[in-house]
Design a protein around this motif. Sequence first.
Motif, PDB file in Angstrom:
ATOM      1  N   UNK A 157      -6.845 -18.352   5.218  1.00 22.59           N
ATOM      2  CA  UNK A 157      -7.968 -18.683   4.366  1.00 22.59           C
ATOM      3  C   UNK A 157      -9.233 -17.990   4.826  1.00 22.59           C
ATOM      4  N   UNK A 158     -10.212 -17.898   3.918  1.00 18.96           N
ATOM      5  CA  UNK A 158     -11.509 -17.275   4.210  1.00 18.96           C
ATOM      6  C   UNK A 158     -12.622 -18.189   3.736  1.00 18.96           C
ATOM      7  N   UNK A 159     -13.642 -18.342   4.582  1.00 14.49           N
ATOM      8  CA  UNK A 159     -14.864 -19.042   4.186  1.00 14.49           C
ATOM      9  C   UNK A 159     -16.026 -18.070   4.338  1.00 14.49           C
ATOM     10  N   UNK A 160     -16.719 -17.800   3.247  1.00 17.80           N
ATOM     11  CA  UNK A 160     -17.910 -16.958   3.265  1.00 17.80           C
ATOM     12  C   UNK A 160     -19.129 -17.871   3.217  1.00 17.80           C
ATOM     13  N   UNK A 161     -19.963 -17.805   4.257  1.00 20.93           N
ATOM     14  CA  UNK A 161     -21.166 -18.637   4.334  1.00 20.93           C
ATOM     15  C   UNK A 161     -22.390 -17.733   4.270  1.00 20.93           C
ATOM     16  N   UNK A 162     -23.148 -17.843   3.190  1.00 25.51           N
ATOM     17  CA  UNK A 162     -24.361 -17.034   3.019  1.00 25.51           C
ATOM     18  C   UNK A 162     -24.072 -15.548   3.160  1.00 25.51           C
ATOM     19  N   UNK A 163     -23.020 -15.101   2.493  1.00 31.72           N
ATOM     20  CA  UNK A 163     -22.640 -13.697   2.552  1.00 31.72           C
ATOM     21  C   UNK A 163     -23.107 -12.923   1.339  1.00 31.72           C
ATOM     22  N   UNK A 164     -23.496 -11.667   1.543  1.00 32.81           N
ATOM     23  CA  UNK A 164     -23.888 -10.805   0.428  1.00 32.81           C
ATOM     24  C   UNK A 164     -22.664 -10.286  -0.311  1.00 32.81           C
ATOM     25  N   UNK A 165     -22.867  -9.909  -1.567  1.00 35.25           N
ATOM     26  CA  UNK A 165     -21.822  -9.294  -2.376  1.00 35.25           C
ATOM     27  C   UNK A 165     -21.995  -7.787  -2.432  1.00 35.25           C
ATOM     28  N   UNK A 166     -23.242  -7.328  -2.403  1.00 36.72           N
ATOM     29  CA  UNK A 166     -23.521  -5.899  -2.484  1.00 36.72           C
ATOM     30  C   UNK A 166     -23.492  -5.267  -1.096  1.00 36.72           C
ATOM     31  N   UNK A 238      -9.990 -18.960  -0.852  1.00 38.78           N
ATOM     32  CA  UNK A 238     -11.334 -18.509  -0.484  1.00 38.78           C
ATOM     33  C   UNK A 238     -12.352 -19.582  -0.849  1.00 38.78           C
ATOM     34  N   UNK A 239     -13.288 -19.816   0.062  1.00 42.30           N
ATOM     35  CA  UNK A 239     -14.407 -20.733  -0.177  1.00 42.30           C
ATOM     36  C   UNK A 239     -15.707 -19.965   0.026  1.00 42.30           C
ATOM     37  N   UNK A 240     -16.614 -20.080  -0.938  1.00 35.94           N
ATOM     38  CA  UNK A 240     -17.927 -19.435  -0.865  1.00 35.94           C
ATOM     39  C   UNK A 240     -18.982 -20.538  -0.784  1.00 35.94           C
ATOM     40  N   UNK A 241     -19.789 -20.517   0.286  1.00 36.43           N
ATOM     41  CA  UNK A 241     -20.841 -21.520   0.483  1.00 36.43           C
ATOM     42  C   UNK A 241     -22.201 -20.823   0.482  1.00 36.43           C
ATOM     43  N   UNK A 242     -23.142 -21.383  -0.268  1.00 32.05           N
ATOM     44  CA  UNK A 242     -24.477 -20.797  -0.360  1.00 32.05           C
ATOM     45  C   UNK A 242     -25.513 -21.902  -0.518  1.00 32.05           C
ATOM     46  N   UNK A 243     -26.674 -21.709   0.105  1.00 28.50           N
ATOM     47  CA  UNK A 243     -27.786 -22.634  -0.066  1.00 28.50           C
ATOM     48  C   UNK A 243     -28.836 -22.050  -0.984  1.00 28.50           C
ATOM     49  N   UNK A 244     -29.490 -22.903  -1.761  1.00 32.12           N
ATOM     50  CA  UNK A 244     -30.483 -22.388  -2.713  1.00 32.12           C
ATOM     51  C   UNK A 244     -31.871 -22.213  -2.094  1.00 32.12           C
ATOM     52  N   UNK A 245     -32.016 -22.528  -0.788  1.00 30.77           N
ATOM     53  CA  UNK A 245     -33.281 -22.281  -0.086  1.00 30.77           C
ATOM     54  C   UNK A 245     -33.120 -21.193   0.978  1.00 30.77           C
ATOM     55  N   UNK A 246     -32.116 -20.361   0.806  1.00 30.66           N
ATOM     56  CA  UNK A 246     -31.840 -19.273   1.747  1.00 30.66           C
ATOM     57  C   UNK A 246     -32.847 -18.144   1.525  1.00 30.66           C
ATOM     58  N   UNK A 247     -33.610 -17.813   2.569  1.00 33.86           N
ATOM     59  CA  UNK A 247     -34.609 -16.753   2.469  1.00 33.86           C
ATOM     60  C   UNK A 247     -34.020 -15.372   2.716  1.00 33.86           C
ATOM     61  N   UNK A 248     -32.803 -15.309   3.241  1.00 33.94           N
ATOM     62  CA  UNK A 248     -32.210 -14.029   3.602  1.00 33.94           C
ATOM     63  C   UNK A 248     -31.158 -13.547   2.612  1.00 33.94           C
ATOM     64  N   UNK A 249     -30.466 -14.471   1.988  1.00 31.02           N
ATOM     65  CA  UNK A 249     -29.425 -14.111   1.018  1.00 31.02           C
ATOM     66  C   UNK A 249     -29.669 -14.892  -0.272  1.00 31.02           C
ATOM     67  N   UNK A 250     -29.819 -14.168  -1.366  1.00 31.06           N
ATOM     68  CA  UNK A 250     -30.102 -14.818  -2.638  1.00 31.06           C
ATOM     69  C   UNK A 250     -28.846 -15.437  -3.244  1.00 31.06           C
ATOM     70  N   UNK A 251     -29.062 -16.472  -4.032  1.00 31.91           N
ATOM     71  CA  UNK A 251     -27.953 -17.178  -4.684  1.00 31.91           C
ATOM     72  C   UNK A 251     -27.122 -16.229  -5.544  1.00 31.91           C
TER      73      UNK A 251
END
Length: 311
Positions: A157-166, A238-251
């Motif tokens: 399995x893979x967990x992406x935490x605050x990861x970019x797509x580009x 695959x699990x993708x985790x993102x926070x909406x107050x992340x200053x480094x990686x946009x939602x």
Amino acid sequence: MNIRFSILLIAITVFCSAQEKQEKEYNSATVRVNRFIEGTLATPYSDDSVPLVIFIMDAGAINRDGNDRMSKNDAFKLIAIELAKQGIASYRYDKRLFKIDALGIREHEISLDHFIEDAKSIVSYFKKNGNYTKIVLAGHGQGSLVAMIAAQNNVDGLISIAGNAQSVDQIVIQQLEKQAPGLDKSAAVAFADLKEKGRALNYDPALESIFSYKLQHFMKSWIKYTPSEEIKNLDIPILIIQGDKDLQVEVVEAEKLKEAVPSAEYALIENMNHILREIKGSRLENHKSYGEYWLKIMPGVISTIVNFVKK
């Protein structure tokens, strides 16, 4: 010996043993995989086989707990403890860059591929030296991309935490376009030179922190990967985790990863920043949290990871 006293002594011993077992909710041990890789294995206080999560850190000189040399947030130390309490083992390790002097490594020699090799070596080590029900890679920030590539080598399995797509060059150019108009064009030329000529010589001096000689080898190795393409190569949960107050990686980056792999689970956590803390106030509060290790990890992060890993 008095019989009543003997019975009382046995009862006290049993009670103390039970209490000690209850208080000791997890075990922690230092594990050295090879000369480049040393980290902490946190395991539940149990003899049963359990899942293992391997955490891969963000960009820069980051240690096993998620800290750089200037700040302490202990994000992944805290997550590891909570996972162990809920029956999941984890391994977190210092990046090569954090111990660069001790290892006798020159910064200009390091590439992203070294980080990928390290992640693969760790997977191999625990497959040979452990009895885990599954192995899951969890990458944070830059570590998300590293995990995607390393996960193509026999994990569950893979967990992406605050990861970019580009790719990182596109991210940097877009950020400069918003924050320092004009520098984005200079950066675009420099990135193009890196790709085509292997060196970037003509760029604005203000971009030295990106294109200095000692960093160009690493940047060249990084820009060749596009996370939204790499994640498509995976045939695992695959699990993708993102926070909406992340200053480094946009939602939008997390949304693009989800678009690339529609079957992936996606958790957008309200009021969570890049280091997985709750932020309800200003950008100043957000920045300050990077050094406030006593702040709790967002409960949604823990529950989301636990549910995903235990499926």
